[in-house]
Design a protein around this motif. Structure first.
Motif, PDB file in Angstrom:
ATOM      1  N   VAL A 582       0.860  -1.182   0.000  1.00 33.67           N
ATOM      2  CA  VAL A 582       0.000   0.000   0.000  1.00 33.67           C
ATOM      3  C   VAL A 582       0.896   1.232   0.000  1.00 33.67           C
ATOM      4  N   PRO A 583       0.780   2.095  -1.007  1.00 31.16           N
ATOM      5  CA  PRO A 583       1.666   3.260  -1.068  1.00 31.16           C
ATOM      6  C   PRO A 583       1.628   4.074   0.224  1.00 31.16           C
ATOM      7  N   GLY A 584       2.799   4.351   0.760  1.00 31.33           N
ATOM      8  CA  GLY A 584       2.908   5.157   1.971  1.00 31.33           C
ATOM      9  C   GLY A 584       2.693   4.391   3.261  1.00 31.33           C
ATOM     10  N   GLU A 585       2.147   3.173   3.164  1.00 33.99           N
ATOM     11  CA  GLU A 585       1.893   2.386   4.371  1.00 33.99           C
ATOM     12  C   GLU A 585       2.700   1.094   4.418  1.00 33.99           C
ATOM     13  N   GLY A 586       3.091   0.603   3.262  1.00 34.74           N
ATOM     14  CA  GLY A 586       3.903  -0.605   3.192  1.00 34.74           C
ATOM     15  C   GLY A 586       5.161  -0.329   2.406  1.00 34.74           C
ATOM     16  N   SER A 587       6.284  -0.976   2.772  1.00 36.03           N
ATOM     17  CA  SER A 587       7.546  -0.668   2.109  1.00 36.03           C
ATOM     18  C   SER A 587       8.559  -1.782   2.307  1.00 36.03           C
ATOM     19  N   LEU A 588       9.549  -1.802   1.426  1.00 33.25           N
ATOM     20  CA  LEU A 588      10.708  -2.676   1.533  1.00 33.25           C
ATOM     21  C   LEU A 588      11.932  -1.796   1.712  1.00 33.25           C
ATOM     22  N   HIS A 589      12.738  -2.099   2.739  1.00 30.99           N
ATOM     23  CA  HIS A 589      13.942  -1.321   3.042  1.00 30.99           C
ATOM     24  C   HIS A 589      15.163  -2.221   2.930  1.00 30.99           C
ATOM     25  N   LEU A 590      16.240  -1.683   2.382  1.00 30.96           N
ATOM     26  CA  LEU A 590      17.536  -2.352   2.373  1.00 30.96           C
ATOM     27  C   LEU A 590      18.451  -1.561   3.293  1.00 30.96           C
ATOM     28  N   GLU A 591      19.063  -2.245   4.258  1.00 24.16           N
ATOM     29  CA  GLU A 591      19.819  -1.552   5.303  1.00 24.16           C
ATOM     30  C   GLU A 591      21.142  -2.254   5.571  1.00 24.16           C
ATOM     31  N   VAL A 592      22.106  -1.471   6.107  1.00 19.31           N
ATOM     32  CA  VAL A 592      23.420  -2.001   6.477  1.00 19.31           C
ATOM     33  C   VAL A 592      23.740  -1.598   7.905  1.00 19.31           C
ATOM     34  N   SER A 593      24.618  -2.397   8.546  1.00 19.81           N
ATOM     35  CA  SER A 593      25.002  -2.124   9.925  1.00 19.81           C
ATOM     36  C   SER A 593      26.378  -2.724  10.192  1.00 19.81           C
ATOM     37  N   PRO A 594      27.174  -2.044  11.028  1.00 23.28           N
ATOM     38  CA  PRO A 594      28.479  -2.629  11.380  1.00 23.28           C
ATOM     39  C   PRO A 594      28.377  -3.686  12.480  1.00 23.28           C
ATOM     40  N   ASP A 595      27.288  -3.637  13.241  1.00 21.59           N
ATOM     41  CA  ASP A 595      27.205  -4.511  14.410  1.00 21.59           C
ATOM     42  C   ASP A 595      25.864  -5.227  14.561  1.00 21.59           C
ATOM     43  N   GLY A 596      24.923  -5.012  13.623  1.00 19.44           N
ATOM     44  CA  GLY A 596      23.615  -5.632  13.733  1.00 19.44           C
ATOM     45  C   GLY A 596      22.687  -4.906  14.684  1.00 19.44           C
ATOM     46  N   LYS A 597      23.107  -3.742  15.161  1.00 25.44           N
ATOM     47  CA  LYS A 597      22.268  -2.968  16.089  1.00 25.44           C
ATOM     48  C   LYS A 597      21.840  -1.638  15.475  1.00 25.44           C
ATOM     49  N   ASP A 598      22.807  -0.881  14.980  1.00 21.80           N
ATOM     50  CA  ASP A 598      22.509   0.415  14.374  1.00 21.80           C
ATOM     51  C   ASP A 598      22.467   0.249  12.858  1.00 21.80           C
ATOM     52  N   TRP A 599      21.287   0.485  12.289  1.00 23.36           N
ATOM     53  CA  TRP A 599      21.078   0.246  10.875  1.00 23.36           C
ATOM     54  C   TRP A 599      20.916   1.552  10.103  1.00 23.36           C
ATOM     55  N   ALA A 600      21.452   1.583   8.882  1.00 20.43           N
ATOM     56  CA  ALA A 600      21.354   2.758   8.015  1.00 20.43           C
ATOM     57  C   ALA A 600      20.861   2.315   6.647  1.00 20.43           C
ATOM     58  N   PRO A 601      20.169   3.200   5.915  1.00 19.64           N
ATOM     59  CA  PRO A 601      19.685   2.830   4.575  1.00 19.64           C
ATOM     60  C   PRO A 601      20.847   2.551   3.623  1.00 19.64           C
ATOM     61  N   LEU A 602      20.641   1.586   2.750  1.00 17.52           N
ATOM     62  CA  LEU A 602      21.608   1.272   1.701  1.00 17.52           C
ATOM     63  C   LEU A 602      20.955   1.586   0.354  1.00 17.52           C
ATOM     64  N   PRO A 603      21.371   2.676  -0.308  1.00 16.44           N
ATOM     65  CA  PRO A 603      20.763   3.037  -1.593  1.00 16.44           C
ATOM     66  C   PRO A 603      20.967   1.929  -2.626  1.00 16.44           C
ATOM     67  N   PHE A 604      20.004   1.836  -3.548  1.00 14.09           N
ATOM     68  CA  PHE A 604      20.095   0.805  -4.571  1.00 14.09           C
ATOM     69  C   PHE A 604      19.390   1.270  -5.833  1.00 14.09           C
ATOM     70  N   THR A 605      19.573   0.497  -6.892  1.00 12.17           N
ATOM     71  CA  THR A 605      18.859   0.717  -8.147  1.00 12.17           C
ATOM     72  C   THR A 605      18.113  -0.559  -8.503  1.00 12.17           C
TER      73      THR A 605
END
Length: 699
Positions: A582-605
């Motif tokens: 559902v636009p704006g309510e559902g999403s898929l995120h790709l993320e990276v982390s150095p320790d599995g605790k703090d996650w940041a977005p990973l840009p993609f194409t």
């Protein structure tokens, strides 16, 4: 966006209509088709054993409009002939049509098509804009099959290209609402029909068509019929379709556009000179069909005792906002359109329905004002008493439920049509096949495109074609896509078509039986829509399983790869993804982390599997609809990760009440030029994937 809340008062802007019934027809049959939907490889279904070529009708009962005159009783004799009002449409070059040839249908997107036709100087003439397209031998495979005389028939889930266990869950969901929902039953009974291609794979009846004899609003108690007098719901039970009537009226209007009698961008007053005052003279035919006229939601026609009084009431209504400036669902739009159609054709709406739609398509159980002989096979609707109803009629059974349609003699543009689930499936198949069914054409393919073109881009969330609502999760559930079209009816009816999967879903319930206040919202419609969407498989290229996010409303989950240590700055993640949220309510995120605790977005194409330019997702997330195709995802790991441990995860989020078909991730690999860091198809790597809320799914 107006929604069917169930607890609405009379004239709340959704729909109020009634019910009637025919004698039980036989099961449909006909010649077996050469094939159905090709997307999931369904097998051809055999003809039904009855061999009936006319669908479930097959019974020699009157299917005509009942000998109605060409002047509606409620209109006081105003429905004269065209009277020279309907002028020939003019093309952009000033002649009868465009100078050039029309593009092939496949090369025109719906939105581009709508924009192109609207660019015709405010004048729409389908016969001019699409020369030679009147159901000619061309068109796509579906259109050719329709013109070959192929009909709907019963078949298995496999023959329809559907998943049997999920298809069965559609009936289970519909049955669940016979119980407390949450306190009272949502409906006394229901019929659910689902199909794909030319195969009806599910057709079930449940509960009662007639159960309650009386309702006391002071005590909220009912008096039920004795068990021996109750009538069980049947597959061929006739329902008061309520606002699904609007779809028939819209199809009739587009037919008149094809014939040059009606122009989409013309002011309504060109055809109804009385339709003026307070800015009403600016309202166009398109604005009636898309509910952007600015008119109020309804008017109490049932309070007027004479046809003249009812007409005066309609002529006196003034737009509440400037036409075209607001979306407001209004029954008045379709009542005005009814008068317009009757004026330019010289025929009443019930006659038009019979002559132009139901008779050509063999929909023998669809009509206005069904005869008394149909009553025993008709679902009862409401016990109408003040104050929840504007009229004191007692149990409404075999007559139209909507108070205004009742006052208008049972024939109205907004409500009043009765029909069965099978007949609606025939209409659905007709539209999915470009306007033709069993060798009979009622619309050109270009006209069907107009029905499904969004003209309300200025009103996000209120997507609307000509008469049809588009992309509405609130009742379509996960069947909602940018291409899905449908409508609901106040009595508990709904129809959804999804051209992207060539599928259709019909849910007919008598949810106002015994009273409208017992139900609220569209929970059954959403539930069966979600289940049916799940029954349409998503296949990988390799034919094996992929990671699936699931479809739980409000759900979320993560799919985390094991720790990796890139040696260079050239490492990349590659995989295949498929998403429908559902636009704006559902999403898929790709993320990276150095320790599995703090996650940041990973840009993609992403690049579509069908080709095209890469799309960039700098926020590391996607939402909405992927076009029901797989995309190739690629995400470079920056130099900052060279020589460092990195964790990568996919995160799915579904906030809100509605969901899409979900997210699939497949063939995940992380590699750098000289080394493969992770490959999902290596058993050792696959065993180290941490899945929370994701599962492996082969469909």
């Amino acid at each position: 966006m107006a929604q069917d809340t169930g607890a609405t008062a009379v004239g709340d802007g959704r729909d109020t209509a009634r019910t009637a019934a025919p004698e039980p027809p036989g099961r449909p049959g006909g010649p077996a088709a050469s094939g159905t939907d090709t997307g999931a490889g369904p097998e051809p279904a055999p003809a039904c054993p009855s061999g009936s070529a006319a669908g479930p009708g097959g019974v020699a009962t009157p299917d005509g409009p009942g000998g109605a005159s060409t002047t509606p009783a409620w209109a006081g004799g105003t429905a004269a002939g065209a009277g020279g009002v309907a002028t020939a449409p003019i093309g952009p070059n000033g002649g009868a049509g465009p100078a050039g040839r029309a593009e092939p249908r496949r090369g025109v997107s719906r939105r581009r098509l709508g924009a192109r036709l609207l660019a015709l100087g405010g004048v729409l003439a389908l016969h001019a804009a699409f020369p030679g397209s009147a159901g000619a031998a061309g068109g796509g495979p579906a259109e050719r099959r329709a013109l070959q005389g192929l009909r709907l028939r019963y078949g298995s889930a496999r023959q329809a290209g559907l998943l049997e266990r999920h298809l069965e869950a559609v009936a289970d969901e519909a049955r669940r609402f016979l119980g407390p929902s949450p306190e009272r039953p949502y409906y006394a009974g229901a019929v659910v029909l689902a199909g794909r291609g030319r195969t009806v794979a599910l057709h079930r009846a449940m509960g009662h068509a007639v159960r309650y004899a009386e309702y006391d609003g002071r005590t909220d108690r009912v008096r039920e019929f004795p068990a021996a007098e109750r009538i069980a719901m049947a597959e061929d039970t006739v329902f008061d379709l309520a606002s699904l009537t609007k779809l028939f009226t819209s199809v009739l209007a587009v037919q008149q556009m094809e014939r040059g009698r009606l122009e989409l961008e013309a002011p309504v007053r060109r055809y109804l000179p009385e339709f003026t005052g307070g800015g009403k003279e600016l309202v166009t035919v398109r604005q009636l069909l898309t509910h952007t006229s600015g008119l109020r939601s309804w008017a109490p026609f049932y309070q007027e005792s004479t046809p003249e009084g009812r007409l005066r009431l309609l002529w006196s209504v003034r737009p509440q906002e400037p036409p075209g400036s607001v979306y407001r669902y209004s029954d008045l739009n379709l009542i005005a359109l009814q008068l317009l159609l009757e004026r330019i054709t010289g025929r009443t709406l019930d006659v038009l329905l019979h002559d132009e739609i139901t008779a050509p398509l063999g929909m023998h159980r669809t009509r206005y004002n069904p005869p008394f002989s149909w009553r025993r096979v008709t679902a009862a609707t409401e016990v109408q008493r003040p104050p929840w109803s504007g009229l004191d009629r007692g149990l409404v059974w075999g007559e139209v439920h909507d108070e205004n349609a009742y006052a208008l003699g049972g024939v109205a543009g907004h409500a009043g049509v009765f029909g069965t689930a099978w007949d609606l499936a025939v209409l659905a198949r007709t539209l999915l096949d470009g306007g033709a069914y069993a060798g009979r054409r009622i619309l050109r393919p270009a006209s069907v495109e107009l029905l499904f073109t969004d003209y309300n881009t200025a009103f996000p969330g209120d997507d609307h074609g000509l008469g049809f609502e588009l992309y509405q999760h609130w009742y379509m559930g996960a069947m909602a896509t940018p291409h899905s079209a449908g409508h609901t009816g106040f009595t508990g009816t709904s129809l959804v078509l999804d051209p992207s999967t060539d599928s259709f879903l019909i849910l007919l319930g008598n949810s106002v039986h015994p009273v409208r206040t017992w139900r609220a919202g569209s929970a059954p419609r959403v539930a069966v829509g979600n289940r049916f969407a799940r029954a349409v498989p998503v296949r990988t290229r390799h034919g094996g399983a992929a990671w699936f996010s699931g479809m739980a409303p409000g759900g979320s989950g993560t799919l985390t790869l094991p720790p990796l240590v890139p040696a260079t700055a050239s490492a990349r993640l590659r995989c295949a993804v498929w998403w429908d949220t559902v636009p704006g309510e559902g999403s898929l995120h790709l993320e990276v982390s150095p320790d599995g605790k703090d996650w940041a977005p990973l840009p993609f194409t992403t690049v579509r599997s069908t080709g095209g330019a890469a799309e960039e997702w700098p926020q590391g997330s996607v939402s909405g609809w992927s076009g029901r195709i797989w995309h190739r995802l690629e995400a470079p790991l920056t130099a900052a990760w060279a020589g460092r441990e990195v964790r990568i995860r996919f995160r799915h989020r579904a906030a809100g009440r509605y969901v899409g078909r979900g997210v699939y991730v497949d063939v995940v690999r992380v590699a750098e030029p000289a080394r493969l860091l992770f490959a999902e198809d290596r058993p050792a790597d696959a065993a180290r994937v941490e899945a929370v809320g994701w599962t492996r799914s082969g469909d």
